[in-house]
Write an enzyme that holds these catalytic residues in place. Structure first.
Site, PDB file in Angstrom:
ATOM      1  N   LYS A   1     -16.952 -20.837   3.386  1.00  0.00           N
ATOM      2  CA  LYS A   1     -15.692 -20.082   3.447  1.00  0.00           C
ATOM      3  C   LYS A   1     -15.469 -19.402   2.099  1.00  0.00           C
ATOM      4  O   LYS A   1     -15.711 -20.016   1.046  1.00  0.00           O
ATOM      5  CB  LYS A   1     -14.534 -21.027   3.775  1.00  0.00           C
ATOM      6  CG  LYS A   1     -13.196 -20.320   3.971  1.00  0.00           C
ATOM      7  CD  LYS A   1     -12.088 -21.264   4.431  1.00  0.00           C
ATOM      8  CE  LYS A   1     -10.770 -20.535   4.648  1.00  0.00           C
ATOM      9  NZ  LYS A   1      -9.690 -21.428   5.115  1.00  0.00           N
TER      10      LYS A   1
ATOM     11  N   SER B   1      -7.016 -20.241   9.283  1.00  0.00           N
ATOM     12  CA  SER B   1      -7.558 -19.195   8.443  1.00  0.00           C
ATOM     13  C   SER B   1      -9.083 -19.220   8.318  1.00  0.00           C
ATOM     14  O   SER B   1      -9.672 -18.248   7.899  1.00  0.00           O
ATOM     15  CB  SER B   1      -6.960 -19.315   7.035  1.00  0.00           C
ATOM     16  OG  SER B   1      -7.394 -20.505   6.403  1.00  0.00           O
TER      17      SER B   1
ATOM     18  N   SER C   1      -6.009 -24.941   9.412  1.00  0.00           N
ATOM     19  CA  SER C   1      -6.984 -23.857   9.258  1.00  0.00           C
ATOM     20  C   SER C   1      -8.435 -24.239   9.540  1.00  0.00           C
ATOM     21  O   SER C   1      -9.285 -23.363   9.619  1.00  0.00           O
ATOM     22  CB  SER C   1      -6.874 -23.255   7.854  1.00  0.00           C
ATOM     23  OG  SER C   1      -5.751 -22.419   7.769  1.00  0.00           O
TER      24      SER C   1
END
EC number: 6.3.5.7
Lengths: 489, 484
Positions: A80, A156, A180
């Protein structure tokens, strides 16, 4: 090869059936082919990745019985883009950091790549500064859900979720501040784990809400998550909130039978507000657990209806301060034209941040300001304690808590983008877990209209091993987690 | 006419003498090239986190114990949010609601000579925080440069109660605090480098009025002289304002040493809302009783304790004891001198250290630690005065010789230069007779009642003896002869 588990890939690498360079190339080629549609990666650097793969191959070649390579050496994964990685552009999904090349490694990056020998395939797209539940707030454009590219992958950690679901990477990291990891895992048919707060170091993980943020694995199965989690955890003296406790092997307890497991079902999670078909899939999963020897008990989390409002005070408050460092002075974006210093700040931040980030900075500055602090921030902290106490009470009568991860399946791009409250409510089941600092998981448990549904598992503090065991036994009995979208079939 | 009373409270920022910064491992050494002592944490790169330096906490505990304060078992770091280019995170990590040190007091000697009085100043609190960097406005062609070497340097902010009633008391407080932080080794006290700087909150009120007047805060005073000048100017300004019918507005002001005036920096209306909240990156600071006990065990004898001991054990006046405990170095030098010269010589030791040695050091701009005359040499000199080998006047000569390295000990100098005092009554009597014979005019004047003439005769005898005659004997013999 692309659909193999981490264990199988590790065996193939150890047996020299495939090299890390070959395996990495396979995934890099898929990224090249499929990323233009999915937009799951924001940074790919083939040369960097292959250099890491060559290193891993050398490690595997040099390994001996006395000095074996790590269990995951040579396996490629996606990171990420919230984790700082030396020499890699690290954007956090923001224009503010679009040109920021990190001069240092996050602890998680150091552990996974330098220590465990994993290969980075690149940095995945995400909601800007992890603020969002649909991956639509990214400066680099929305990520598309591989199960239906007109839909969102969740957020997210939407880039990581889409990448693993479409098999652009065997596994990925995510971070979870209010859901997330779990919500995109649910929307993309993945297994994702948010560990207990303090288990995974936050050093080098760009802060959204410091008291809630926690990194964790996203993969196809609980077993893959366990293997990945083993490489991520551990006390870190560079993170004062990191917990100094003995390191566990999360793989060891995976096979434990579930006889006698007490599953708590919070009545608040099974009322209104959840899509009926999603709820049916969740209930079917719980029935499956009963077949595996577990029993259910109704529990109550009486303050859970306060979790979204409390979260949207605490998280923005911390974010408003955490994001102050993005001021155009030392690194990152600076407005090209400005007058005096204040004008430089104002223009830089007005142009560098997107709408959702600005909304949360404003909310955060408001709730911390003189005259409002007690009514908002302190009140939210009191609610936070009540919510944590609810879980303590509930765990007196059960071992794990189950319910839906998300109230709906993946929604359409743009569907909730104009309505922040609707968007915030998509995390209604996940947020309380962050407020309490507990570990939580999402596990694939069915499909509605061709779209995946996630079952949420919530454990007591440090029960990551137990959650993985509970998820793994279910995955031994079901095959939801093995289903792939068309692009990866 | 209204009698005005001045009310002063002081906030002091003392830079703590730790090797590394309060939340990072970067060095705190002064004077490095800009931005060479700023690591990822100091630069506030994305993702970095603060880790508390335990040595800074040690310093705070030392201070708390030294002023008899409560060291909080639990204190909390908070973020003070504001934007400024030399504040990399956009917030300063400080302590707000729960500081590490609560209460305490400091005893001061104010004034000089007979007018000296003791004053107790209560302390409100002391808390740990990080310093900001520096903005450099020269040499950048209209732009500003930022040096982050200082960013993250540990500070102890020490807040007094508004207990001071004059600029003299304020300066005495600042000096006593300055001496204390150096004494306990938590701050180098270098005011030029900004290691010790004061903000003075000043207000005035009609004498006898219970409530305080509106205060103005004078920021960043980095010398005792500026502290005094700034307060004196500010007090007069406030009195004039009120007497001319204007109200004092709460404000922050700066002192301009060139003009000697204070001028407004910002009014209360411009005050920031710092949006303090507990820093979620740092756990509350827990200080165990064991930790406090360990620090207590390492504390040196404190100036106050030493002062009392000098009075009770050595019979010094409170004023002398206070002057001799102005710094650890002075006290050490004095104690070393007394150790060799004997406790019965404590008073001459005190005089030599405070007067002669201090004046000489001052003349050369030297610190006592750099004194060319060692404590042992001074003690040897004092012993020779005490046993009448030399007079006080000759002693000054010997001291000068020791200072210049013309001899390793007082005895050697006395011997080499033949400075031994003449105490042989016969020899002195001979000199007295000669002087009386040669100065008939003085003798006549004395007999006519002019006391001054006596001194002239003493001077003549001493001159004839090259200063070495025992002054008491000279006096006695002269009196005897003149009376006879």
């Amino acid at each position: 090869m692309i659909n193999k588990s981490l264990k199988e890939l590790a065996q193939a690498l150890a047996a020299k059936q495939i090299s890390s360079v070959e395996l990495s190339t396979l995934f890099l080629d898929r990224i090249e082919r499929l990323n233009p549609t999915l937009n799951a990666f924001v940074t790919v650097d083939r040369e960097k990745s292959l250099a890491m793969a060559r290193d891993a191959d050398a490690r595997i070649a040099a390994a001996s019985g006395a000095k074996p390579a790590g269990p995951l050496t040579g396996i490629p994964i996606a990171q990420k883009d919230i984790f700082c990685a030396e020499g890699w552009t690290t954007t956090c999904g923001s224009k503010m950091l679009a040109n920021f090349v990190s001069p240092y490694d996050a602890t998680v990056i150091e552990k996974m790549h330098r220590d465990a020998g994993l290969v980075s395939l690149g940095k995945t797209n995400m909601d800007e500064f992890a603020m969002g539940s649909s991956n639509e707030t990214s400066f680099f454009g929305p990520v598309r859900n591989p199960w239906d590219t007109s839909r969102v992958p969740g957020g997210s950690s939407g880039g990581s979720a889409a990448a693993v679901a479409a098999r652009l990477a065997p596994a990925a990291t995510g971070t979870d501040t209010g859901g997330s990891i779990r919500q995109p895992a649910a929307l993309c048919n993945l297994t994702g784990l948010k560990p207990t707060y303090g288990v995974v170091s936050r050093y080098g993980m760009i802060a959204f809400a410091s008291s809630l943020d926690q990194g964790g694995p996203m993969a196809a199965s609980a077993e893959d998550c366990a293997l990945l989690l083993n490489t991520m955890v551990g006390f870190d003296e560079r993170d004062s909130t990191s917990l100094d406790r003995p390191v566990e092997d999360y793989v060891r307890g995976l096979e434990k039978p579930l006889n006698g497991l007490r599953i708590g079902l919070p009545k608040e999670f099974f009322g209104e507000g959840c899509d009926a078909e999603v709820m049916a899939a969740v209930r079917a999963a719980i029935a499956e657990y009963e077949k595996l020897g577990a029993s259910t008990v109704e529990v109550s989390l009486p303050n859970s209806h306060l979790s979204v409002p409390a979260y949207y005070v605490i998280a923005p408050a911390e974010a408003s301060s955490n994001l102050s460092r993005f001021d155009g002075v030392r690194y990152g974006y600076r407005a090209p034209d400005y007058g005096n210093l204040d004008d430089m700040y104002a223009k830089t931040r007005a142009q560098g941040f997107g709408a959702e980030v600005k909304r949360r900075i404003l909310i955060g500055a408001y709730v911390l300001s003189h005259g409002y602090y007690d009514a908002y921030y302190l009140q939210a902290q009191r609610i936070r304690r009540l919510i944590a106490n609810d879980f303590v009470e509930a765990f007196k009568s059960c071992d794990v808590i189950m319910g839906p991860t998300s109230p709906s399946t993946a929604f359409k791009l743009g569907e909730k983008a104009a309505d922040p409250v609707q968007m915030y409510l998509s995390d209604i089941y996940t947020i309380a877990v962050n407020l309490a600092g507990l570990p939580g998981m999402s596990v694939p448990c069915g499909f509605v209209g061709g779209l995946p549904v996630g079952l949420q598992l919530i454990g007591n503090y440090f029960a990551e091993g137990q959650l993985l065991n509970v998820a793994h036994r279910y995955q031994q009995a079901t095959d939801w987690h093995l289903r792939r979208p068309a692009s990866a079939a | 006419m209204t009698q005005w009373e001045v009310v002063i409270g002081i906030e002091t920022h003392a830079q703590l003498s730790t090797v590394s910064k309060i939340f990072s491992g970067a060095s705190t050494a002064f004077g490095a090239e800009p931005n060479t002592q700023a690591c990822a944490v100091d630069l506030a790169l994305p993702g970095v986190l603060p880790v508390l330096n335990k040595k800074a906490v040690d310093c705070a505990i030392r201070f708390g114990l030294a002023i008899g304060a409560e060291v909080a078992q639990k204190s909390v770091f908070a973020r003070k949010n504001y934007f400024y280019p030399d504040l990399p995170k956009g917030y300063q990590i400080s302590q707000m609601d729960l500081p590490v040190v609560v209460g305490g007091q400091l005893a001061l000697q104010v004034g000089q000579g007979d007018k000296v009085y003791e004053k107790l100043v209560r302390l409100t609190r002391a808390h740990l925080e990080e310093d900001a960097g520096k903005s450099l406005h020269e040499d950048f062609h209209g732009k500003s440069g930022i040096d982050l070497n200082r960013a993250g340097t540990p500070l102890l902010e020490i807040v007094s109660e508004p207990d001071m009633r004059s600029s003299d008391e304020a300066v005495a407080y600042a000096r006593a605090l300055h001496a204390l932080v150096r004494w306990i080794g938590i701050c180098d006290g270098n005011m030029q480098e900004g290691s010790f700087r004061c903000d003075a909150n000043v207000s005035v009120r009609p004498k006898g009025q219970a409530e305080f007047g509106t205060r103005r805060e004078i920021k960043n005073l980095n010398s005792f002289r500026f502290l005094k000048e700034a307060i004196d100017f500010e007090v007069q300004w406030q009195i004039n304002e009120i007497e001319e019918g204007r109200k004092i507005q709460q404000a922050t002001v700066l002192f301009d040493p060139d003009s000697g005036e204070t001028r407004m920096m910002r009014s209360k209306e411009d005050a920031h809302d710092y949006r303090y909240f507990p820093d979620p990156d740092l756990l509350p600071l827990a200080i165990s009783t064991d930790w406090i006990a360990n620090v207590r065990g390492e504390l040196p004898e404190l100036p106050g304790q030493k002062r009392e001991r000098f009075v009770s054990e050595l019979g010094l006046s409170a004023y002398d004891a206070s002057a001799l405990t102005a710094s650890q170095e002075i006290a050490d030098f004095f104690e070393a001198t007394v150790a060799l010269a004997g406790k019965n010589n404590a008073k001459p030791c005190a005089n030599w250290v405070m007067v002669d040695l201090a004046a000489r050091l001052n003349k050369e701009g030297k610190e006592i630690a750099e004194s060319p005359v060692a404590a042992g040499q001074l003690a040897g000199l004092i012993l020779r005065i005490a046993d009448n080998t030399i007079s006080n006047n000759i002693a000054k000569k010997v001291f000068e010789a020791l200072w210049n390295g013309d001899g390793a000990t007082a005895d050697e100098v006395i011997d080499k230069q033949g400075l031994k005092q003449i105490t042989d009554t016969g020899a002195i009597e001979k000199l007295v007779d000669e002087v009386l014979a040669a100065n008939a005019a003085n003798v006549a004047e004395f007999k006519a009642g002019k006391e001054k003439a006596f001194n002239a005769l003493v001077g003549q005898v001493m001159k004839a003896a090259k200063g070495k005659a025992n002054p008491q004997q000279v006096n006695d013999l002269l009196k005897q002869k003149l009376a006879g």
